[in-house]
Design an enzyme around this catalytic site. Sequence first.
Site, mmCIF file in Angstrom:
data_model
loop_
_atom_site.group_PDB
_atom_site.id
_atom_site.type_symbol
_atom_site.label_atom_id
_atom_site.label_comp_id
_atom_site.label_asym_id
_atom_site.label_seq_id
_atom_site.Cartn_x
_atom_site.Cartn_y
_atom_site.Cartn_z
ATOM 1 N N CYS A 6 0.881 -1.173 0.000
ATOM 2 C CA CYS A 6 0.000 0.000 0.000
ATOM 3 C C CYS A 6 0.913 1.216 0.000
ATOM 4 O O CYS A 6 1.494 1.553 1.028
ATOM 5 C CB CYS A 6 -0.932 0.036 1.209
ATOM 6 S SG CYS A 6 -1.932 1.550 1.245
ATOM 7 N N CYS A 14 -0.862 4.367 2.268
ATOM 8 C CA CYS A 14 -0.657 4.408 3.721
ATOM 9 C C CYS A 14 -0.353 2.997 4.190
ATOM 10 O O CYS A 14 0.789 2.562 4.177
ATOM 11 C CB CYS A 14 -1.850 5.017 4.451
ATOM 12 S SG CYS A 14 -3.453 4.368 3.968
ATOM 13 N N SER A 15 -1.365 2.237 4.554
ATOM 14 C CA SER A 15 -1.100 0.887 5.053
ATOM 15 C C SER A 15 -2.355 0.035 4.916
ATOM 16 O O SER A 15 -2.625 -0.798 5.763
ATOM 17 C CB SER A 15 -0.658 0.937 6.510
ATOM 18 O OG SER A 15 -1.615 1.658 7.260
ATOM 19 N N CYS A 16 -3.129 0.244 3.851
ATOM 20 C CA CYS A 16 -4.326 -0.568 3.635
ATOM 21 C C CYS A 16 -3.911 -2.033 3.541
ATOM 22 O O CYS A 16 -2.908 -2.361 2.899
ATOM 23 C CB CYS A 16 -5.042 -0.129 2.362
ATOM 24 S SG CYS A 16 -5.571 1.599 2.427
#
Lengths: 201, 113
Positions: free
Chosen positions: A105, A108-110
């Site tokens: 991702c 961000c940090s999906c």
Amino acid sequence: MSADHHHDNELDPFAARVRALETILTRKGLIDPAAIDAIVETYETKVGPRNGAQVVAKAWTDAAFADWLKRDATAAIASLGYTGRQGEHMQAVFNTPDTHNLVVCTLCSCYPWSVLGLPPVWYKAPPYRARAVIDPRGVLAEFGLELPARQGIRVWDSTAELRYLVVPLRPEGTEGLDEAGLAALVTRDSMIGTGLPRLPA
Amino acid sequence: MPPGVEEPVFAEPWQAQAFAMVVALHRRGAFTWTEWADALSAEVHGRGAAPDGHDYYEHWLHALEALLVAKNVSTGAEIDDLAAAWERAARATPHGQAIVLENDPQREGAIAT
């Protein structure tokens, strides 16, 4: 933490800000502290990569399920009781002898929480997010994964709406294993694409 | 970049609480998940996040504060004042006892809204 060095209690600034938010949101009726505790417990103990391993093992043993997973991963995964809470759609990407899939991702940090739990630290860190797209083979080498030169790497960039689950190739020599035995071979990293399943003992 | 070592999900309790607050607020419709992802992205791209990712939940917390302010749920000043009150309350609480906001020596001013 620093509390060990004081006779009195001490909250570090981040902990104090979290308590402040909790106080504000509770007063406004926007959160319930008991519900917060329940969410923490769920993500610390109940949701994790074992869920995803069940999905992969079923896909390895049940051709109809694998086909469903390819066409509509959100529904196929939900049929096993694993549903996302963020309204996200799931897509399963299947490794083949020609193509290895890798998930990142860059935004961000999906991450597919419902099947893998919360992401590991490296997944959220800038080097992986930046380099997985630019130099996937180099990143995999750092994870100790050397792919055959003929196997291409396809990188999938997650979003808030769409998360990916890698279905790795079933290891050779696993013909005699049942679903539970197969699931035990499926590692978290193999479902992100930074690793391969374990080999049978 | 370490290979797949199974590290704990949260390094400190406040990280778990900050995480859970976002999940709970999203569930009750305080914001959409896309709004949250955008807020978090702005933080992790805007503040020069540490290469080892240790500060991830600090960005998470900043993003939550920013989103609550943008949604007019709270103000930066309200959060600052209440956080200071919690720190005072903690220092005034004997070691080993639960920290409660009522222990803040300046309590009257702190809870005026």
